[in-house]
Design a protein around this motif. Structure first.
Motif, PDB file in Angstrom:
ATOM      1  N   GLY A  12       0.819  -1.202   0.000  1.00 11.65           N
ATOM      2  CA  GLY A  12       0.000   0.000   0.000  1.00 11.65           C
ATOM      3  C   GLY A  12       0.850   1.247   0.000  1.00 11.65           C
ATOM      4  O   GLY A  12       2.022   1.214   0.375  1.00 11.65           O
ATOM      5  N   SER A  13       0.273   2.357  -0.426  1.00 13.77           N
ATOM      6  CA  SER A  13       1.003   3.619  -0.500  1.00 13.77           C
ATOM      7  C   SER A  13       1.335   4.118   0.899  1.00 13.77           C
ATOM      8  O   SER A  13       0.431   4.295   1.719  1.00 13.77           O
ATOM      9  CB  SER A  13       0.171   4.673  -1.246  1.00 13.77           C
ATOM     10  N   TYR A  73       8.237   2.471  -2.275  1.00 10.31           N
ATOM     11  CA  TYR A  73       7.718   2.367  -3.639  1.00 10.31           C
ATOM     12  C   TYR A  73       6.368   3.079  -3.699  1.00 10.31           C
ATOM     13  O   TYR A  73       5.371   2.595  -3.151  1.00 10.31           O
ATOM     14  CB  TYR A  73       7.545   0.901  -4.042  1.00 10.31           C
ATOM     15  N   TYR A  74       6.351   4.241  -4.343  1.00  8.53           N
ATOM     16  CA  TYR A  74       5.121   5.007  -4.467  1.00  8.53           C
ATOM     17  C   TYR A  74       4.356   4.605  -5.725  1.00  8.53           C
ATOM     18  O   TYR A  74       4.948   4.153  -6.711  1.00  8.53           O
ATOM     19  CB  TYR A  74       5.417   6.503  -4.536  1.00  8.53           C
ATOM     20  N   LYS A  75       3.048   4.840  -5.680  1.00  5.92           N
ATOM     21  CA  LYS A  75       2.208   4.538  -6.832  1.00  5.92           C
ATOM     22  C   LYS A  75       2.383   5.568  -7.935  1.00  5.92           C
ATOM     23  O   LYS A  75       2.322   5.250  -9.123  1.00  5.92           O
ATOM     24  CB  LYS A  75       0.743   4.483  -6.387  1.00  5.92           C
ATOM     25  N   SER A  76       2.605   6.826  -7.539  1.00  4.93           N
ATOM     26  CA  SER A  76       2.692   7.913  -8.504  1.00  4.93           C
ATOM     27  C   SER A  76       3.980   8.696  -8.316  1.00  4.93           C
ATOM     28  O   SER A  76       4.421   8.916  -7.182  1.00  4.93           O
ATOM     29  CB  SER A  76       1.488   8.853  -8.344  1.00  4.93           C
ATOM     30  N   LYS A  77       4.563   9.133  -9.414  1.00  7.02           N
ATOM     31  CA  LYS A  77       5.756   9.976  -9.343  1.00  7.02           C
ATOM     32  C   LYS A  77       5.405  11.402  -8.950  1.00  7.02           C
ATOM     33  O   LYS A  77       6.230  12.129  -8.395  1.00  7.02           O
ATOM     34  CB  LYS A  77       6.477   9.988 -10.701  1.00  7.02           C
ATOM     35  N   LYS A  78       4.165  11.823  -9.254  1.00  3.37           N
ATOM     36  CA  LYS A  78       3.779  13.216  -9.058  1.00  3.37           C
ATOM     37  C   LYS A  78       3.163  13.491  -7.693  1.00  3.37           C
ATOM     38  O   LYS A  78       3.340  14.570  -7.132  1.00  3.37           O
ATOM     39  CB  LYS A  78       2.801  13.642 -10.159  1.00  3.37           C
ATOM     40  N   ARG A  79       2.408  12.543  -7.157  1.00  2.00           N
ATOM     41  CA  ARG A  79       1.689  12.787  -5.910  1.00  2.00           C
ATOM     42  C   ARG A  79       2.069  11.743  -4.871  1.00  2.00           C
ATOM     43  O   ARG A  79       1.658  10.594  -4.948  1.00  2.00           O
ATOM     44  CB  ARG A  79       0.180  12.752  -6.146  1.00  2.00           C
ATOM     45  N   HIS A  80       2.864  12.149  -3.910  1.00  4.48           N
ATOM     46  CA  HIS A  80       3.225  11.261  -2.798  1.00  4.48           C
ATOM     47  C   HIS A  80       3.797  12.104  -1.664  1.00  4.48           C
ATOM     48  O   HIS A  80       4.214  13.239  -1.875  1.00  4.48           O
ATOM     49  CB  HIS A  80       4.210  10.183  -3.250  1.00  4.48           C
ATOM     50  N   ASP A 116       6.151   2.192  -8.203  1.00  8.11           N
ATOM     51  CA  ASP A 116       5.559   0.947  -8.666  1.00  8.11           C
ATOM     52  C   ASP A 116       4.044   1.133  -8.663  1.00  8.11           C
ATOM     53  O   ASP A 116       3.388   1.013  -7.626  1.00  8.11           O
ATOM     54  CB  ASP A 116       5.972  -0.212  -7.759  1.00  8.11           C
ATOM     55  N   GLU A 117       3.493   1.452  -9.812  1.00  7.84           N
ATOM     56  CA  GLU A 117       2.070   1.773  -9.921  1.00  7.84           C
ATOM     57  C   GLU A 117       1.175   0.623  -9.487  1.00  7.84           C
ATOM     58  O   GLU A 117       0.119   0.822  -8.890  1.00  7.84           O
ATOM     59  CB  GLU A 117       1.741   2.173 -11.359  1.00  7.84           C
ATOM     60  N   LYS A 118       1.596  -0.612  -9.746  1.00  4.68           N
ATOM     61  CA  LYS A 118       0.756  -1.771  -9.457  1.00  4.68           C
ATOM     62  C   LYS A 118       0.960  -2.314  -8.044  1.00  4.68           C
ATOM     63  O   LYS A 118       0.065  -2.990  -7.512  1.00  4.68           O
ATOM     64  CB  LYS A 118       1.043  -2.873 -10.481  1.00  4.68           C
ATOM     65  N   TYR A 150      11.886  19.289  -9.769  1.00  4.83           N
ATOM     66  CA  TYR A 150      10.825  19.582  -8.801  1.00  4.83           C
ATOM     67  C   TYR A 150      10.483  21.064  -8.872  1.00  4.83           C
ATOM     68  O   TYR A 150      11.364  21.905  -9.057  1.00  4.83           O
ATOM     69  CB  TYR A 150      11.269  19.221  -7.380  1.00  4.83           C
ATOM     70  N   ASN A 151       9.190  21.364  -8.732  1.00  6.57           N
ATOM     71  CA  ASN A 151       8.712  22.745  -8.798  1.00  6.57           C
ATOM     72  C   ASN A 151       8.181  23.189  -7.446  1.00  6.57           C
ATOM     73  O   ASN A 151       7.699  22.364  -6.648  1.00  6.57           O
ATOM     74  CB  ASN A 151       7.599  22.877  -9.840  1.00  6.57           C
TER      75      ASN A 151
END
Length: 210
Positions: A12-13, A73-80, A116-118, A150-151
């Protein structure tokens, strides 16, 4: 039983403790447990970490100084969450499991961030310093990879963090506040702003947190 190695995998995230804190008028942090709402997520996640740590390492108690290697291992590169912030969340759960005595035992820590999206998860390995030593090196790449940039936070995000007072000045006739625990619409005189204005709860729910 004592040992000098343990490994924990929690699927899980990963989530950060700081995202679920409320603060009372004296500045003391509160972590709701049985509100039945969004803020309970951290308490549930901490229990899940403790359960996995114990079930995956039956009979093991690590009581010496430790080296820790944490792979997230996050699901998303943008939101974590901020990876540096989740380490405290994870070690709170590990300590609660009884696998370690105190999270102060971790004297050396390596953190790595992956995606890791899955199958989002974290993997933590703990090594007793009496039997293991840490070596690391940083080397220059022969072929440069694409930069991950990163912004700063957007203006829209900053606007969403306005305090209740600022919101009421913008829209004095319309209530824009909902209690994040009970969901009721609130008037400006019946709300409490917590976590630097990010969290709004009613006075009734606030009293129930004590």
């Amino acid at each position: 039983m004592c040992n000098n190695y343990a490994k924990i995998i929690v699927k899980g995230s990963p989530i950060s403790k700081s995202n679920f804190k409320l603060f009372n008028i004296n500045g003391r942090a509160i972590l709701p447990v049985n509100s039945g709402k969004y803020h309970d997520r951290y308490a549930i996640y901490e229990e899940e970490i403790a359960l996995n740590a114990r079930s995956q390492n039956p009979g093991i108690v690590l009581s010496e100084a430790l080296i820790a290697v944490l792979k997230v291992y996050y699901k998303s590169k943008k939101r974590h969450p901020d990876t540096n912030n989740i380490t405290k969340s994870i070690f709170d759960g590990i300590e609660k499991s009884g696998l370690i005595i105190n999270d102060a035992q971790v004297r050396r820590l390596i953190i790595e961030e992956f995606y890791d999206e899955k199958n989002p998860r974290f993997e933590l390995e703990l090594f007793g310093e009496s039997s293991y030593a840490m070596e690391y090196s940083i080397v220059k790449r022969e072929v440069q990879e694409e930069k991950i940039l990163y912004n700063p936070p957007s203006n829209r995000k900053k606007a969403s963090l306005k305090t209740p007072k600022q919101h009421s000045e913008l829209s004095p006739k319309t209530s824009e506040f909902l209690c994040e625990i009970c969901g009721k619409e609130l008037s400006p005189d019946n709300l409490i702003s917590a976590n630097k204005g990010k969290t709004i709860i009613c006075k009734v729910c606030f009293k129930k947190l004590f």
